[in-house]
Design a protein around this motif. Structure first.
Motif, PDB file in Angstrom:
ATOM      1  N   LYS A  42      52.510  56.178  45.982  1.00  9.38           N
ATOM      2  CA  LYS A  42      51.141  56.114  46.492  1.00  9.38           C
ATOM      3  C   LYS A  42      50.269  55.372  45.489  1.00  9.38           C
ATOM      4  CE  LYS A  42      47.352  58.864  48.286  1.00  9.38           C
ATOM      5  NZ  LYS A  42      46.947  60.156  48.821  1.00  9.38           N
ATOM      6  N   LEU A  43      49.505  54.401  45.978  1.00 10.90           N
ATOM      7  CA  LEU A  43      48.584  53.655  45.131  1.00 10.90           C
ATOM      8  C   LEU A  43      47.309  54.496  44.981  1.00 10.90           C
ATOM      9  CD1 LEU A  43      47.839  49.868  45.403  1.00 10.90           C
ATOM     10  CD2 LEU A  43      46.125  51.528  44.717  1.00 10.90           C
ATOM     11  N   ILE A  44      47.027  54.920  43.759  1.00  9.90           N
ATOM     12  CA  ILE A  44      45.904  55.811  43.496  1.00  9.90           C
ATOM     13  C   ILE A  44      44.637  55.029  43.133  1.00  9.90           C
ATOM     14  CG2 ILE A  44      45.059  57.708  42.028  1.00  9.90           C
ATOM     15  CD1 ILE A  44      47.383  58.421  43.950  1.00  9.90           C
ATOM     16  N   SER A  45      44.771  54.095  42.181  1.00  5.81           N
ATOM     17  CA  SER A  45      43.593  53.357  41.721  1.00  5.81           C
ATOM     18  C   SER A  45      43.981  51.973  41.225  1.00  5.81           C
ATOM     19  CB  SER A  45      42.878  54.134  40.608  1.00  5.81           C
ATOM     20  OG  SER A  45      43.723  54.279  39.478  1.00  5.81           O
ATOM     21  N   VAL A  65      42.632  50.526  47.123  1.00  4.83           N
ATOM     22  CA  VAL A  65      42.333  49.112  47.371  1.00  4.83           C
ATOM     23  C   VAL A  65      41.770  48.988  48.779  1.00  4.83           C
ATOM     24  CG1 VAL A  65      44.019  48.133  45.750  1.00  4.83           C
ATOM     25  CG2 VAL A  65      44.736  48.672  48.079  1.00  4.83           C
ATOM     26  N   VAL A  66      40.783  48.161  48.961  1.00  7.15           N
ATOM     27  CA  VAL A  66      40.108  47.931  50.248  1.00  7.15           C
ATOM     28  C   VAL A  66      39.893  49.232  51.037  1.00  7.15           C
ATOM     29  CG1 VAL A  66      40.754  45.492  50.433  1.00  7.15           C
ATOM     30  CG2 VAL A  66      42.263  47.206  51.436  1.00  7.15           C
ATOM     31  N   GLY A  67      39.452  50.268  50.316  1.00  5.11           N
ATOM     32  CA  GLY A  67      39.139  51.535  50.955  1.00  5.11           C
ATOM     33  C   GLY A  67      40.330  52.398  51.330  1.00  5.11           C
ATOM     34  N   GLU A  68      41.513  52.046  50.860  1.00  2.54           N
ATOM     35  CA  GLU A  68      42.716  52.803  51.205  1.00  2.54           C
ATOM     36  C   GLU A  68      43.480  53.197  49.950  1.00  2.54           C
ATOM     37  OE1 GLU A  68      45.166  50.668  53.956  1.00  2.54           O
ATOM     38  OE2 GLU A  68      43.522  50.292  55.339  1.00  2.54           O
ATOM     39  N   GLN A  69      44.258  54.260  50.072  1.00  3.70           N
ATOM     40  CA  GLN A  69      45.211  54.670  49.043  1.00  3.70           C
ATOM     41  C   GLN A  69      46.572  54.764  49.739  1.00  3.70           C
ATOM     42  OE1 GLN A  69      43.271  58.296  47.521  1.00  3.70           O
ATOM     43  NE2 GLN A  69      43.024  57.227  45.578  1.00  3.70           N
ATOM     44  N   VAL A  90      36.793  27.833  37.720  1.00  2.00           N
ATOM     45  CA  VAL A  90      38.121  28.307  37.335  1.00  2.00           C
ATOM     46  C   VAL A  90      37.991  29.666  36.672  1.00  2.00           C
ATOM     47  CG1 VAL A  90      40.144  27.855  35.879  1.00  2.00           C
ATOM     48  CG2 VAL A  90      38.965  25.957  36.959  1.00  2.00           C
ATOM     49  N   GLY A  91      38.973  30.517  36.902  1.00  3.26           N
ATOM     50  CA  GLY A  91      39.013  31.814  36.250  1.00  3.26           C
ATOM     51  C   GLY A  91      40.379  32.436  36.430  1.00  3.26           C
ATOM     52  N   THR A  92      40.523  33.657  35.926  1.00  5.62           N
ATOM     53  CA  THR A  92      41.774  34.392  36.083  1.00  5.62           C
ATOM     54  C   THR A  92      41.481  35.835  36.458  1.00  5.62           C
ATOM     55  OG1 THR A  92      41.898  35.045  33.758  1.00  5.62           O
ATOM     56  CG2 THR A  92      43.009  32.979  34.392  1.00  5.62           C
ATOM     57  N   MET A  93      42.472  36.442  37.087  1.00  4.59           N
ATOM     58  CA  MET A  93      42.424  37.863  37.405  1.00  4.59           C
ATOM     59  C   MET A  93      43.782  38.463  37.091  1.00  4.59           C
ATOM     60  SD  MET A  93      40.451  38.253  41.072  1.00  4.59           S
ATOM     61  CE  MET A  93      40.581  40.040  41.086  1.00  4.59           C
ATOM     62  N   GLY A  94      43.777  39.693  36.680  1.00  4.65           N
ATOM     63  CA  GLY A  94      45.002  40.440  36.438  1.00  4.65           C
ATOM     64  C   GLY A  94      44.618  41.885  36.220  1.00  4.65           C
ATOM     65  N   GLY A  95      45.605  42.748  36.097  1.00  9.33           N
ATOM     66  CA  GLY A  95      45.273  44.142  35.871  1.00  9.33           C
ATOM     67  C   GLY A  95      46.434  45.060  36.143  1.00  9.33           C
ATOM     68  N   SER A  96      46.106  46.226  36.731  1.00 10.18           N
ATOM     69  CA  SER A  96      47.153  47.207  36.992  1.00 10.18           C
ATOM     70  C   SER A  96      46.748  48.148  38.120  1.00 10.18           C
ATOM     71  CB  SER A  96      47.466  48.010  35.731  1.00 10.18           C
ATOM     72  OG  SER A  96      46.322  48.735  35.322  1.00 10.18           O
ATOM     73  N   TYR A  97      47.772  48.751  38.707  1.00 10.95           N
ATOM     74  CA  TYR A  97      47.591  49.816  39.683  1.00 10.95           C
ATOM     75  C   TYR A  97      48.136  51.105  39.073  1.00 10.95           C
ATOM     76  CZ  TYR A  97      47.184  46.095  43.204  1.00 10.95           C
ATOM     77  OH  TYR A  97      46.810  44.989  43.922  1.00 10.95           O
ATOM     78  N   LEU A  98      47.464  52.209  39.336  1.00 15.45           N
ATOM     79  CA  LEU A  98      48.011  53.516  39.006  1.00 15.45           C
ATOM     80  C   LEU A  98      48.657  54.036  40.274  1.00 15.45           C
ATOM     81  CD1 LEU A  98      48.363  55.873  37.013  1.00 15.45           C
ATOM     82  CD2 LEU A  98      46.221  56.805  37.937  1.00 15.45           C
TER      83      LEU A  98
END
Length: 123
Positions: A42-45, A65-69, A90-98
């Motif tokens: 389950k994607l929490i955050s 994400v987009v109002g859903e877990q 130009v830019g970048t995005m990255g990160g993580s899911y809990l």
């Protein structure tokens, strides 16, 4: 480390809502999260790190994400589309899911860093 979770990203420049003369560059990105494991996840955050060409950084954290877990079953994928607005072309995005397993164990999944670039920046 991504324990049996694969994250794929497709980013696209959105010409219509963008206003380059006003420093507004709009992008959409579609993410597909595939569960290659043996149990539901389950994607929490989410936690995003967004950088523009001036190395200005913004962090975005929130539930789901987009109002859903969503709970992603083994062998299944979840796809969603969202967007970002930058002040540079130009830019970048990255990160993580809990994410959380059915037994309650939580783990982090890396969102690979991807480039956001308007066609003007590429030529």
């Amino acid at each position: 480390m991504n324990p049996n979770i694969d994250v794929q990203v497709l980013a696209e420049y959105r010409e219509q809502p963008s206003k380059p003369d006003r420093g507004r560059f709009v992008f959409s990105y579609t993410i597909t999260i595939t569960n290659n494991g043996d149990e539901p996840a389950k994607l929490i955050s989410r936690h995003w790190v967004i950088r523009n060409a001036r190395e200005e950084q913004k962090e975005v954290k929130g539930e789901g994400v987009v109002g859903e877990q969503p709970t992603i079953q083994p062998g299944s994928a979840y796809t969603y589309t969202s967007g970002a607005v930058l002040e540079t072309e130009v830019g970048t995005m990255g990160g993580s899911y809990l994410m959380r397993r059915s037994n309650g164990d939580e783990f982090s999944v890396t969102i690979p860093t991807f480039v956001l670039a308007s066609p003007m920046a590429i030529h």
